[in-house]
Design a protein around this motif. Structure first.
Motif, PDB file in Angstrom:
ATOM      1  N   THR A  66       0.764  -1.107  -0.113  1.00 26.37           N
ATOM      2  CA  THR A  66       0.043  -0.163   0.036  1.00 26.37           C
ATOM      3  C   THR A  66       0.840   1.110   0.062  1.00 26.37           C
ATOM      4  O   THR A  66       2.021   1.120   0.280  1.00 26.37           O
ATOM      5  CB  THR A  66      -0.814   0.214   1.214  1.00 26.37           C
ATOM      6  OG1 THR A  66       0.036   0.280   2.509  1.00 26.37           O
ATOM      7  CG2 THR A  66      -1.733  -1.356   1.621  1.00 26.37           C
ATOM      8  N   GLY A  67       0.059   2.294  -0.210  1.00 20.72           N
ATOM      9  CA  GLY A  67       0.801   3.821  -0.469  1.00 20.72           C
ATOM     10  C   GLY A  67       1.040   4.134   1.034  1.00 20.72           C
ATOM     11  O   GLY A  67       2.083   4.781   1.396  1.00 20.72           O
ATOM     12  N   THR A  68       0.235   3.595   2.112  1.00 18.28           N
ATOM     13  CA  THR A  68       0.255   4.273   3.381  1.00 18.28           C
ATOM     14  C   THR A  68       1.682   3.529   3.862  1.00 18.28           C
ATOM     15  O   THR A  68       2.532   4.455   4.714  1.00 18.28           O
ATOM     16  CB  THR A  68      -1.149   3.476   4.354  1.00 18.28           C
ATOM     17  OG1 THR A  68      -1.865   4.158   3.596  1.00 18.28           O
ATOM     18  CG2 THR A  68      -0.717   4.239   5.695  1.00 18.28           C
ATOM     19  N   HIS A  92      -2.667  13.908   3.614  1.00 20.32           N
ATOM     20  CA  HIS A  92      -3.086  12.614   3.845  1.00 20.32           C
ATOM     21  C   HIS A  92      -2.071  12.078   5.141  1.00 20.32           C
ATOM     22  O   HIS A  92      -2.640  11.372   5.953  1.00 20.32           O
ATOM     23  CB  HIS A  92      -2.445  11.565   2.821  1.00 20.32           C
ATOM     24  CG  HIS A  92      -3.204  10.202   2.690  1.00 20.32           C
ATOM     25  ND1 HIS A  92      -2.711   9.371   3.493  1.00 20.32           N
ATOM     26  CD2 HIS A  92      -4.583   9.949   2.271  1.00 20.32           C
ATOM     27  CE1 HIS A  92      -3.696   7.950   3.533  1.00 20.32           C
ATOM     28  NE2 HIS A  92      -4.448   8.228   2.620  1.00 20.32           N
ATOM     29  N   GLU A 144       2.630  16.357  -1.314  1.00 20.28           N
ATOM     30  CA  GLU A 144       1.565  15.510  -1.792  1.00 20.28           C
ATOM     31  C   GLU A 144       0.940  15.489  -3.241  1.00 20.28           C
ATOM     32  O   GLU A 144       0.383  16.561  -3.594  1.00 20.28           O
ATOM     33  CB  GLU A 144       0.357  15.260  -0.889  1.00 20.28           C
ATOM     34  CG  GLU A 144      -0.792  14.237  -1.210  1.00 20.28           C
ATOM     35  CD  GLU A 144      -1.738  14.595   0.212  1.00 20.28           C
ATOM     36  OE1 GLU A 144      -1.636  14.443   1.102  1.00 20.28           O
ATOM     37  OE2 GLU A 144      -2.793  14.517  -0.390  1.00 20.28           O
ATOM     38  N   ASN A 148      -4.918  15.477  -2.654  1.00 18.79           N
ATOM     39  CA  ASN A 148      -6.191  14.920  -2.387  1.00 18.79           C
ATOM     40  C   ASN A 148      -7.215  15.892  -2.039  1.00 18.79           C
ATOM     41  O   ASN A 148      -8.049  16.290  -2.599  1.00 18.79           O
ATOM     42  CB  ASN A 148      -5.850  13.745  -1.641  1.00 18.79           C
ATOM     43  CG  ASN A 148      -7.371  13.134  -1.463  1.00 18.79           C
ATOM     44  OD1 ASN A 148      -8.476  13.317  -1.804  1.00 18.79           O
ATOM     45  ND2 ASN A 148      -7.165  11.680  -1.043  1.00 18.79           N
ATOM     46  N   ASP A 177       4.791  12.256  -1.652  1.00 19.72           N
ATOM     47  CA  ASP A 177       3.796  11.240  -1.420  1.00 19.72           C
ATOM     48  C   ASP A 177       2.733  11.270  -2.892  1.00 19.72           C
ATOM     49  O   ASP A 177       2.252  12.154  -3.261  1.00 19.72           O
ATOM     50  CB  ASP A 177       2.795  11.595  -0.456  1.00 19.72           C
ATOM     51  CG  ASP A 177       1.393  10.965  -0.538  1.00 19.72           C
ATOM     52  OD1 ASP A 177       0.941  10.361  -1.542  1.00 19.72           O
ATOM     53  OD2 ASP A 177       0.652  10.859   0.518  1.00 19.72           O
ATOM     54  N   ALA A 179       0.787   9.496  -4.271  1.00 22.43           N
ATOM     55  CA  ALA A 179      -0.431   8.571  -4.503  1.00 22.43           C
ATOM     56  C   ALA A 179      -0.934   8.806  -6.147  1.00 22.43           C
ATOM     57  O   ALA A 179      -1.336   7.914  -6.822  1.00 22.43           O
ATOM     58  CB  ALA A 179      -1.416   8.794  -3.679  1.00 22.43           C
ATOM     59  N   ARG A 180      -1.170  10.058  -6.582  1.00 23.32           N
ATOM     60  CA  ARG A 180      -1.553  10.401  -7.737  1.00 23.32           C
ATOM     61  C   ARG A 180      -0.751  11.127  -8.651  1.00 23.32           C
ATOM     62  O   ARG A 180      -0.884  12.088  -9.559  1.00 23.32           O
ATOM     63  CB  ARG A 180      -2.813  11.054  -7.665  1.00 23.32           C
ATOM     64  CG  ARG A 180      -3.983  10.347  -6.842  1.00 23.32           C
ATOM     65  CD  ARG A 180      -5.244  11.134  -7.114  1.00 23.32           C
ATOM     66  NE  ARG A 180      -6.407  10.122  -6.480  1.00 23.32           N
ATOM     67  CZ  ARG A 180      -6.410  10.081  -5.166  1.00 23.32           C
ATOM     68  NH1 ARG A 180      -5.815  10.619  -4.354  1.00 23.32           N
ATOM     69  NH2 ARG A 180      -7.270   9.367  -4.425  1.00 23.32           N
ATOM     70  N   TRP A 203       6.958   7.692  -4.058  1.00 15.24           N
ATOM     71  CA  TRP A 203       6.138   6.635  -4.333  1.00 15.24           C
ATOM     72  C   TRP A 203       4.951   6.975  -5.176  1.00 15.24           C
ATOM     73  O   TRP A 203       4.528   7.912  -5.256  1.00 15.24           O
ATOM     74  CB  TRP A 203       5.796   5.934  -3.152  1.00 15.24           C
ATOM     75  CG  TRP A 203       4.860   6.802  -2.258  1.00 15.24           C
ATOM     76  CD1 TRP A 203       5.357   7.553  -1.340  1.00 15.24           C
ATOM     77  CD2 TRP A 203       3.266   6.338  -2.157  1.00 15.24           C
ATOM     78  NE1 TRP A 203       4.001   7.977  -0.713  1.00 15.24           N
ATOM     79  CE2 TRP A 203       3.133   7.353  -1.210  1.00 15.24           C
ATOM     80  CE3 TRP A 203       2.447   5.635  -2.821  1.00 15.24           C
ATOM     81  CZ2 TRP A 203       1.584   7.461  -0.817  1.00 15.24           C
ATOM     82  CZ3 TRP A 203       1.024   6.052  -2.733  1.00 15.24           C
ATOM     83  CH2 TRP A 203       0.777   6.845  -1.828  1.00 15.24           C
ATOM     84  N   ASP A 205       1.124   5.073  -6.338  1.00 11.42           N
ATOM     85  CA  ASP A 205       0.053   3.994  -5.941  1.00 11.42           C
ATOM     86  C   ASP A 205      -0.618   3.455  -7.167  1.00 11.42           C
ATOM     87  O   ASP A 205      -0.816   4.286  -8.140  1.00 11.42           O
ATOM     88  CB  ASP A 205      -1.011   4.952  -4.975  1.00 11.42           C
ATOM     89  CG  ASP A 205      -1.709   4.075  -4.300  1.00 11.42           C
ATOM     90  OD1 ASP A 205      -1.961   2.797  -4.348  1.00 11.42           O
ATOM     91  OD2 ASP A 205      -1.977   4.486  -3.218  1.00 11.42           O
ATOM     92  N   LYS A 208      -4.892   3.547  -6.948  1.00 13.51           N
ATOM     93  CA  LYS A 208      -5.730   4.726  -7.205  1.00 13.51           C
ATOM     94  C   LYS A 208      -6.205   4.837  -8.777  1.00 13.51           C
ATOM     95  O   LYS A 208      -6.580   3.936  -9.208  1.00 13.51           O
ATOM     96  CB  LYS A 208      -4.942   6.009  -6.700  1.00 13.51           C
ATOM     97  CG  LYS A 208      -4.436   5.989  -5.452  1.00 13.51           C
ATOM     98  CD  LYS A 208      -5.805   6.189  -4.572  1.00 13.51           C
ATOM     99  CE  LYS A 208      -5.720   5.816  -2.990  1.00 13.51           C
ATOM    100  NZ  LYS A 208      -4.997   6.788  -2.254  1.00 13.51           N
TER     101      LYS A 208
HETATM  102  C1  LIG Z   1      -4.784   6.953  -0.778  1.00 14.53           C
HETATM  103  C2  LIG Z   1      -3.741   7.676  -0.765  1.00 14.53           C
HETATM  104  C3  LIG Z   1      -2.649   7.400   0.301  1.00 14.53           C
HETATM  105  C4  LIG Z   1      -2.446   5.846   0.865  1.00 14.53           C
HETATM  106  O1  LIG Z   1      -2.449   5.002  -0.308  1.00 14.53           O
HETATM  107  P1  LIG Z   1      -3.268   3.592   0.027  1.00 14.53           P
HETATM  108  O2  LIG Z   1      -2.508   2.793  -0.871  1.00 14.53           O
HETATM  109  O3  LIG Z   1      -4.485   3.609   0.284  1.00 14.53           O
HETATM  110  O4  LIG Z   1      -2.328   3.106   1.347  1.00 14.53           O
HETATM  111  C5  LIG Z   1      -1.689   8.247   0.675  1.00 14.53           C
HETATM  112  N1  LIG Z   1      -1.601   9.573   0.278  1.00 14.53           N
HETATM  113  C6  LIG Z   1      -2.810  10.022  -0.588  1.00 14.53           C
HETATM  114  C7  LIG Z   1      -2.414  11.364  -0.934  1.00 14.53           C
HETATM  115  C8  LIG Z   1      -3.739   9.251  -0.982  1.00 14.53           C
HETATM  116  O5  LIG Z   1      -4.616   9.807  -1.740  1.00 14.53           O
END
Ligand SMILES: *Cc1c(COP(=O)(O)O)cnc(C)c1O
Length: 359
Positions: A66-68, A92, A144, A148, A177, A179-180, A203, A205, A208
């Protein structure tokens, strides 16, 4: 806890995590060449790590579930207990990871003001604490990409570079971060390597917008990733035949990156149809990527009432505040779904606000 089933939702705009793997993605997973990941013997996972490291402009990378976990491992590696992490108040890492920064790394998050989740190099420099024995040591800044809770806003590369310059001048590391990150890449035209290489760790994800059911990859220097491996074990995230998962991620890199532009245009169309009608507003100046927030304050209706009513009609939005909801477009939302969802949201808000006005 609220364990709502998804079955009643026809058009799920709650998050871009709502996608199901396509038949072609599942076929790629079934055909994966696998081995024991912990022994470094899973060829598909290694291929994903090498490809991701290149894509992100770093020496090495590590596959994580996971991203977390990527964020938590980065905090553990960049910070010592008592160190301070500068991040946007809406980040996040500050709001949505069970205070892992404090609970695991022993780090203190210093949440700062931002515009759409984005702050500047000079905002950062003002937030960094000069050395004082009784003050926390500012150690890390988190970007980030996209933001988000900033409505999917993109950090321009110039802003990222000025933050990195300020951070490094003050002895701080920079963690992205991402994620996107690919949404930002597609929206801005800046490559993932350009965004990634100037940060100390970054990193992406896969669960998403890229449409996988799981998976994230953390990238950094060789020594950073060697230590990240240790934390992966400690946190229980090391796996065995993870190539079945990595195959889905490789499929996503081949097929699901460029198409993110479609999600962005769907989000813009959804916004164009809704904003301005029935008092529905955006708290942000523009829709840059696939996330939009809907503010119902001027419509005189509460967001929980709207979200609940929409749910009965098969539309999923996520509740973000007393007057705020979020909609996220993704791979499993078609053009028609956007039209239909916009229509239903508009009529639902109109009906609810009439009911309230005449009550
Ligand atoms: C979803 C998200 C995360 C965590 O990712 P997971 O794969 O759900 O653990 C971290 N940062 C942001 C900005 C996110 O949107």
């Amino acid at each position: 806890m609220n364990f709502n089933t998804r079955s009643s939702i026809r058009i799920d705009l709650r998050s871009d995590t709502a996608t199901r793997p396509s038949a072609a993605m599942l076929a790629r997973m079934l055909a994966a060449d696998v081995g024991d990941e912990q022994l470094g013997e899973d060829p598909t996972t290694r291929m994903l790590e090498e490809r991701s490291a290149d894509l992100l402009g770093h020496e090495a990378a590590l596959f994580l579930p996971t991203g977390t976990m990527c964020n938590q491992i980065a905090l553990l590696l960049h910070c010592r207990p008592g160190d301070e992490v500068i991040a946007a108040r809406v980040a996040h890492i500050y709001n949505s990871e069970g205070a892992g920064a404090a609970a695991l790394a022993g780090a203190l998050v210093h949440p700062i003001a931002s515009s759409n989740g984005i702050f500047t190099g000079s905002d950062l420099t003002k937030a960094v604490r000069p050395y004082r024995p009784r003050a926390p040591r500012s150690r890390l800044v988190v970007i980030e990409q996209t933001s988000n809770r900033g409505g999917g806003a993109v950090w321009p590369i110039s802003t990222v570079r000025s933050i990195v310059e300020g951070a490094h001048a003050h002895g701080l590391s920079v963690h992205m971060d991402g994620a996107r990150l690919f949404n930002a890449v597609v929206a801005s035209g800046t490559s993932a390597a350009d965004f990634g290489r100037c940060c100390d760790s970054v990193w992406i994800d896969f669960s998403k917008g890229l449409g996988c059911p799981f998976g994230a990859v953390l990238a950094g220097s060789k020594s950073f990733i060697a230590e990240a491996w240790r934390w992966k074990h400690r946190l229980g995230g090391a796996m065995r035949q993870s190539g079945f998962m990595a195959a889905a991620c490789l499929y996503a890199l081949d097929h699901n990156v460029d198409r993110l532009a479609e999600d962005h245009s769907k989000a813009r169309r959804f916004a164009a149809r809704l904003f301005g009608s029935n008092g529905i507003k955006s708290p942000f100046s523009k829709v840059e990527t696939n996330i939009l927030f809907l503010d119902f304050a001027d419509a005189g209706v509460s967001a929980p009432a709207v979200v609940q009513e929409l749910r009965k009609q098969g539309i999923g939005l996520s509740l973000e505040g007393p007057s705020l909801a979020r909609a996220v477009t993704h791979l499993d939302i078609g053009e028609r779904d956007v039209e239909e969802a916009a229509e239903i949201v508009a009529t639902t808000v109109a009906t609810l606000s009439r009911t309230i006005a005449t009550a």
